[in-house]
Design a protein around this motif. Structure first.
Motif, PDB file in Angstrom:
ATOM      1  N   GLY A  36       0.843  -1.188   0.000  1.00  0.00           N
ATOM      2  CA  GLY A  36       0.000   0.000   0.000  1.00  0.00           C
ATOM      3  C   GLY A  36       0.878   1.237   0.000  1.00  0.00           C
ATOM      4  N   SER A  37       0.255   2.428   0.004  1.00  0.00           N
ATOM      5  CA  SER A  37       1.032   3.670   0.010  1.00  0.00           C
ATOM      6  C   SER A  37       1.737   3.860   1.345  1.00  0.00           C
ATOM      7  N   LEU A  38       2.968   4.336   1.275  1.00  0.00           N
ATOM      8  CA  LEU A  38       3.713   4.660   2.496  1.00  0.00           C
ATOM      9  C   LEU A  38       3.759   6.178   2.628  1.00  0.00           C
ATOM     10  N   PRO A  39       3.755   6.691   3.859  1.00  0.00           N
ATOM     11  CA  PRO A  39       3.792   8.153   4.024  1.00  0.00           C
ATOM     12  C   PRO A  39       5.211   8.700   3.827  1.00  0.00           C
ATOM     13  N   ILE A  40       5.774   8.439   2.663  1.00  0.00           N
ATOM     14  CA  ILE A  40       7.152   8.873   2.393  1.00  0.00           C
ATOM     15  C   ILE A  40       7.191   9.697   1.115  1.00  0.00           C
ATOM     16  N   LEU A  41       7.877  10.830   1.191  1.00  0.00           N
ATOM     17  CA  LEU A  41       8.112  11.642  -0.001  1.00  0.00           C
ATOM     18  C   LEU A  41       9.599  11.604  -0.301  1.00  0.00           C
ATOM     19  N   LEU A  42       9.947  11.379  -1.545  1.00  0.00           N
ATOM     20  CA  LEU A  42      11.365  11.354  -1.910  1.00  0.00           C
ATOM     21  C   LEU A  42      11.649  12.368  -3.021  1.00  0.00           C
ATOM     22  N   PRO A  43      12.829  12.990  -2.980  1.00  0.00           N
ATOM     23  CA  PRO A  43      13.171  13.964  -4.023  1.00  0.00           C
ATOM     24  C   PRO A  43      13.636  13.281  -5.306  1.00  0.00           C
ATOM     25  N   VAL A  44      12.735  12.537  -5.927  1.00  0.00           N
ATOM     26  CA  VAL A  44      13.033  11.903  -7.224  1.00  0.00           C
ATOM     27  C   VAL A  44      11.851  12.155  -8.146  1.00  0.00           C
ATOM     28  N   LEU A  45      12.114  12.049  -9.446  1.00  0.00           N
ATOM     29  CA  LEU A  45      11.035  12.312 -10.413  1.00  0.00           C
ATOM     30  C   LEU A  45      10.198  11.051 -10.600  1.00  0.00           C
ATOM     31  N   TRP A  46       8.984  11.088 -10.091  1.00  0.00           N
ATOM     32  CA  TRP A  46       8.102   9.930 -10.137  1.00  0.00           C
ATOM     33  C   TRP A  46       6.724  10.439 -10.533  1.00  0.00           C
ATOM     34  N   THR A  47       5.665   9.766 -10.131  1.00  0.00           N
ATOM     35  CA  THR A  47       4.327  10.171 -10.535  1.00  0.00           C
ATOM     36  C   THR A  47       3.337  10.070  -9.378  1.00  0.00           C
TER      37      THR A  47
END
Ligand code: SF4
Ligand code: SF4
Length: 313
Positions: A36-47
């Motif tokens: 499932g979704s994790l509450p993580i934001l990463l500085p990479v180009l994703w969607t």
């Protein structure tokens, strides 16, 4: 002898890096692990458009929070800012080299055998500034829209800009098109083909808004460009890359070039192999954290004297 050579090549850091990039891509899209979704934001180009996402793209989060997407008021993007700062200081720009899905795609495209384009040093220097322009325009729109929304005067802005008011960069991001818009289109077509004749299903799918053709044009242009200029998008256009380039200077991460082993930098193998055109031999040998370095470690692999290594902190 040939066997030894193959083994040595397979053990090179670059092979390990490609494997890490591939596993990261699988993890991000969660198609294998069914996470499932994790509450993580990463500085990479994703969607943000793919349903099976595990992690979020920090720059899209920053735009959506600033503009107050699906909320009555804008929110300061603390989480996105924290993600940029924490990753930038602890790991520098290394997620660009080892994790970013769009960086991975460009590295795969780089395997295509075409004559690479020679970009002159002056043009290269000028073009590296383009990504700061992309970043500046995006932040300008997001911040001014945020201010208009706080003042309750955003309706005309919203009507004029549409989706660009909420996500000025993500609306045309090549990563969004590649990883979300196109897969959704294919899925829509495969669903439609079950119910309708092929031509009718195709007509339905091709009935697309003008924005789609703009997105597709940008994506194809960037992918073709990446075939001729390694990591062309990262070097010249990516706003994530622009933020991380600033933070890379303050990172604990760095590289060290051993002057005794380097033999006056005569062979220049490290410089020739660097996809980001870092001027390795002109930087301080004790430790360098160049804004553009993505820590792909290709220079470490390429050095015949094993003179370059990671330095942390
Ligand atoms: S600079 Fe390249 S690797 Fe880094 S976030 Fe942008 S696309 Fe990804
Ligand atoms: S300096 Fe080395 S680690 Fe940094 S981008 Fe260039 S080849 Fe990769």
């Amino acid at each position: 002898m040939a066997k030894v050579d193959v083994k040595r090549r397979l053990l090179k850091i670059n092979t390990i890096r490609i494997v890490v990039q591939f596993l990261s891509f699988l993890f991000f899209s969660a198609i294998i692990f069914n996470l499932g979704s994790l509450p993580i934001l990463l500085p990479v180009l994703w969607t943000w458009g793919l349903q099976q996402n595990t992690v979020g793209d920090a720059f899209t989060a920053l735009q959506l929070m600033l503009s107050g997407w699906q909320q009555s008021t804008p929110v300061f993007p603390w989480l996105a800012v924290a993600s940029f700062l924490a990753v930038g200081v602890l790991l520098g720009k290394s997620l660009c080299g080892w994790v970013c899905p769009f960086g991975f795609i460009q590295d795969l495209i780089d395997f295509i055998k075409v004559k690479k384009m020679e970009v002159s040093p002056k043009t290269h220097e000028d073009m590296t500034l383009m990504k700061y322009l992309v970043l500046g325009i995006t932040l300008f729109i997001s911040v001014t829209f945020s201010a208009a929304k706080l003042l309750g005067a955003h309706r005309s802005y919203e009507n004029a800009m549409g989706i660009f008011a909420y996500a000025p960069f993500t609306a045309v991001s090549p990563s969004e098109t590649l990883f979300a818009t196109l897969p959704k289109m294919v899925q829509g077509f495969s669903n439609a083909i079950v119910e309708k004749p092929v031509l009718e299903a195709l007509a339905g799918v091709l009935d697309l808004p003008p924005l789609f053709w703009v997105q597709l044009f940008i994506l194809v242009g960037i992918l073709v460009f990446a075939a001729y200029v390694p990591r062309g998008w990262c070097k010249y256009f990516c706003p994530h890359g622009a933020i991380m380039a600033v933070l890379n200077r303050f990172s604990f991460m760095g590289l060290r070039r051993d002057l005794v082993k380097c033999v006056k930098g005569e062979c220049r193998e490290c410089v020739k192999t660097c996809p980001m055109r870092v001027r390795i031999l002109e930087l301080p040998w004790e430790k360098f954290s160049d804004p553009e370095c993505i820590y792909c470690l290709k220079c470490v692999d390429a050095c015949p004297n094993k003179a370059i290594r990671l330095k942390y902190p």
